[in-house]
Scaffold this motif. Structure first.
Motif, PDB file in Angstrom:
ATOM      1  N   UNK A 129       0.823  -1.209   0.000  1.00 50.60           N
ATOM      2  CA  UNK A 129       0.000   0.000   0.000  1.00 50.60           C
ATOM      3  C   UNK A 129       0.856   1.258   0.000  1.00 50.60           C
ATOM      4  N   UNK A 130       0.207   2.366  -0.359  1.00 50.15           N
ATOM      5  CA  UNK A 130       0.885   3.660  -0.323  1.00 50.15           C
ATOM      6  C   UNK A 130       1.505   4.094  -1.627  1.00 50.15           C
ATOM      7  N   UNK A 131       1.312   3.332  -2.691  1.00 51.62           N
ATOM      8  CA  UNK A 131       1.905   3.686  -3.972  1.00 51.62           C
ATOM      9  C   UNK A 131       1.039   4.655  -4.753  1.00 51.62           C
ATOM     10  N   UNK A 132       1.445   4.937  -5.978  1.00 52.84           N
ATOM     11  CA  UNK A 132       0.703   5.853  -6.846  1.00 52.84           C
ATOM     12  C   UNK A 132       0.281   5.119  -8.115  1.00 52.84           C
ATOM     13  N   UNK A 133      -0.773   5.633  -8.732  1.00 55.11           N
ATOM     14  CA  UNK A 133      -1.365   5.029  -9.917  1.00 55.11           C
ATOM     15  C   UNK A 133      -1.257   5.983 -11.094  1.00 55.11           C
ATOM     16  N   UNK A 134      -1.076   5.410 -12.297  1.00 56.39           N
ATOM     17  CA  UNK A 134      -1.146   6.203 -13.516  1.00 56.39           C
ATOM     18  C   UNK A 134      -1.813   5.359 -14.602  1.00 56.39           C
ATOM     19  N   UNK A 135      -2.963   5.825 -15.055  1.00 64.01           N
ATOM     20  CA  UNK A 135      -3.725   5.148 -16.086  1.00 64.01           C
ATOM     21  C   UNK A 135      -3.368   5.698 -17.460  1.00 64.01           C
ATOM     22  N   UNK A 136      -3.579   4.858 -18.486  1.00 63.88           N
ATOM     23  CA  UNK A 136      -3.463   5.314 -19.868  1.00 63.88           C
ATOM     24  C   UNK A 136      -4.253   4.364 -20.760  1.00 63.88           C
ATOM     25  N   UNK A 137      -4.716   4.792 -21.913  1.00 62.67           N
ATOM     26  CA  UNK A 137      -4.697   6.162 -22.393  1.00 62.67           C
ATOM     27  C   UNK A 137      -5.691   6.999 -21.587  1.00 62.67           C
ATOM     28  N   UNK A 138      -5.513   8.282 -21.618  1.00 66.25           N
ATOM     29  CA  UNK A 138      -6.340   9.197 -20.838  1.00 66.25           C
ATOM     30  C   UNK A 138      -7.612   9.608 -21.579  1.00 66.25           C
ATOM     31  N   UNK A 145      -6.515  13.389 -15.491  1.00 69.01           N
ATOM     32  CA  UNK A 145      -5.088  13.100 -15.290  1.00 69.01           C
ATOM     33  C   UNK A 145      -4.834  11.607 -15.118  1.00 69.01           C
ATOM     34  N   UNK A 146      -5.851  10.833 -14.766  1.00 68.69           N
ATOM     35  CA  UNK A 146      -5.696   9.381 -14.633  1.00 68.69           C
ATOM     36  C   UNK A 146      -4.720   8.959 -13.553  1.00 68.69           C
ATOM     37  N   UNK A 147      -4.634   9.722 -12.464  1.00 69.57           N
ATOM     38  CA  UNK A 147      -3.633   9.420 -11.445  1.00 69.57           C
ATOM     39  C   UNK A 147      -4.255   9.029 -10.107  1.00 69.57           C
ATOM     40  N   UNK A 148      -5.413   8.357 -10.154  1.00 73.70           N
ATOM     41  CA  UNK A 148      -6.075   7.864  -8.954  1.00 73.70           C
ATOM     42  C   UNK A 148      -6.282   6.359  -9.086  1.00 73.70           C
ATOM     43  N   UNK A 149      -6.627   5.695  -7.996  1.00 71.80           N
ATOM     44  CA  UNK A 149      -6.852   4.248  -8.039  1.00 71.80           C
ATOM     45  C   UNK A 149      -8.101   3.901  -8.835  1.00 71.80           C
ATOM     46  N   UNK A 155     -16.005   5.024 -23.687  1.00 72.71           N
ATOM     47  CA  UNK A 155     -15.392   5.104 -25.014  1.00 72.71           C
ATOM     48  C   UNK A 155     -16.404   4.724 -26.081  1.00 72.71           C
ATOM     49  N   UNK A 156     -16.173   5.205 -27.265  1.00 65.47           N
ATOM     50  CA  UNK A 156     -17.027   4.877 -28.411  1.00 65.47           C
ATOM     51  C   UNK A 156     -16.492   3.650 -29.141  1.00 65.47           C
ATOM     52  N   UNK A 157     -15.224   3.294 -28.880  1.00 66.51           N
ATOM     53  CA  UNK A 157     -14.581   2.171 -29.559  1.00 66.51           C
ATOM     54  C   UNK A 157     -14.047   1.184 -28.527  1.00 66.51           C
ATOM     55  N   UNK A 158     -13.659   0.015 -29.001  1.00 68.74           N
ATOM     56  CA  UNK A 158     -13.013  -0.951 -28.116  1.00 68.74           C
ATOM     57  C   UNK A 158     -11.702  -0.353 -27.639  1.00 68.74           C
ATOM     58  N   UNK A 159     -11.483  -0.405 -26.353  1.00 69.28           N
ATOM     59  CA  UNK A 159     -10.287   0.219 -25.779  1.00 69.28           C
ATOM     60  C   UNK A 159      -9.759  -0.634 -24.638  1.00 69.28           C
ATOM     61  N   UNK A 160      -8.447  -0.812 -24.613  1.00 67.77           N
ATOM     62  CA  UNK A 160      -7.788  -1.468 -23.481  1.00 67.77           C
ATOM     63  C   UNK A 160      -7.110  -0.388 -22.660  1.00 67.77           C
ATOM     64  N   UNK A 161      -7.357  -0.422 -21.350  1.00 68.75           N
ATOM     65  CA  UNK A 161      -6.735   0.545 -20.447  1.00 68.75           C
ATOM     66  C   UNK A 161      -5.649  -0.148 -19.644  1.00 68.75           C
ATOM     67  N   UNK A 162      -4.665   0.623 -19.315  1.00 70.73           N
ATOM     68  CA  UNK A 162      -3.541   0.106 -18.527  1.00 70.73           C
ATOM     69  C   UNK A 162      -3.361   1.001 -17.309  1.00 70.73           C
ATOM     70  N   UNK A 163      -2.974   0.388 -16.192  1.00 70.30           N
ATOM     71  CA  UNK A 163      -2.602   1.148 -15.004  1.00 70.30           C
ATOM     72  C   UNK A 163      -1.217   0.689 -14.577  1.00 70.30           C
ATOM     73  N   UNK A 164      -0.366   1.662 -14.253  1.00 64.79           N
ATOM     74  CA  UNK A 164       0.963   1.385 -13.721  1.00 64.79           C
ATOM     75  C   UNK A 164       0.940   1.796 -12.256  1.00 64.79           C
ATOM     76  N   UNK A 165       1.329   0.870 -11.395  1.00 63.50           N
ATOM     77  CA  UNK A 165       1.371   1.118  -9.952  1.00 63.50           C
ATOM     78  C   UNK A 165       2.825   1.248  -9.531  1.00 63.50           C
ATOM     79  N   UNK A 166       3.139   2.339  -8.850  1.00 63.38           N
ATOM     80  CA  UNK A 166       4.504   2.618  -8.394  1.00 63.38           C
ATOM     81  C   UNK A 166       4.516   2.642  -6.868  1.00 63.38           C
ATOM     82  N   UNK A 167       5.143   1.648  -6.281  1.00 60.35           N
ATOM     83  CA  UNK A 167       5.293   1.562  -4.828  1.00 60.35           C
ATOM     84  C   UNK A 167       6.753   1.784  -4.490  1.00 60.35           C
ATOM     85  N   UNK A 168       7.133   3.056  -4.273  1.00 63.69           N
ATOM     86  CA  UNK A 168       8.505   3.449  -3.912  1.00 63.69           C
ATOM     87  C   UNK A 168       9.532   2.947  -4.921  1.00 63.69           C
ATOM     88  N   UNK A 169       9.194   3.082  -6.196  1.00 62.53           N
ATOM     89  CA  UNK A 169      10.137   2.695  -7.235  1.00 62.53           C
ATOM     90  C   UNK A 169       9.996   1.265  -7.711  1.00 62.53           C
TER      91      UNK A 169
END
Length: 176
Positions: A129-138, A145-149, A155-169
């Protein structure tokens, strides 16, 4: 004739200085963690011996750059004492090695099949716990900003979303 004013000759040599390599943080599982700077000692005669402590998880405490083979998370402060083998002078330095647990993230969503104009919530859960989130595409995302959990997407089209979780590097990525 010999001078009586200065009957003794004193040689002054530069002092040996130990270099433990500075504090470092790695993620588990990790590649080889090598202690010591490059070089691990300077000054003096250049003929050194090394003593690292504590010895636990070190490949060889007498090397200039031993490896830490730890497999558990936590922090250890290592000390290196460098001895100039010619002068007998010593110097000590320390470095704290922190091994963080591997990050893991997963995504849940109440609905993954949407019709045009519909929205759904994507919720990411990361450990430790305690890390940060970044989603894409926005695209079509709230917050933009896509920076929450948790984010809302529509979307109007099929879309795959990705989240990167950073826990102290330490990072992990999930897709939805």
């Amino acid at each position: 004739p010999r001078s009586t004013l200065f009957p003794y000759t004193t040689l002054f040599r530069s002092t040996v200085v130990a270099h433990a390599g500075g504090n470092q943080t790695y993620c588990l599982p990790h590649a080889t963690v090598t202690l010591g700077a490059g070089p691990s000692a300077t000054g003096g005669s250049g003929n050194y011996s090394y003593a690292w402590s504590p010895a636990t998880n070190l490949t060889d405490t007498t090397l200039a750059n031993p490896s830490d083979t730890s497999t558990a998370g936590g922090s250890v402060t290592y000390y290196v004492t460098v001895t100039d083998n010619v002068t007998g002078c010593t110097s000590t330095d320390s470095a704290t090695i922190t091994l963080d647990l591997k990050a893991h993230v997963s995504i849940t969503s109440p609905d993954t099949n949407l019709c045009a104009g519909q929205a759904t919530t994507l919720a990411a859960a990361g450990t430790p716990s305690g890390g940060s989130y970044q989603w894409s595409p926005l695209v079509s995302m709230t917050p933009p900003a896509g920076n929450t959990a948790t984010v809302t997407v529509s979307t109007a089209n099929t879309q795959t979303y990705q989240v990167v979780y950073d826990a102290r590097g330490c990072y992990d990525t999930a897709y939805q």
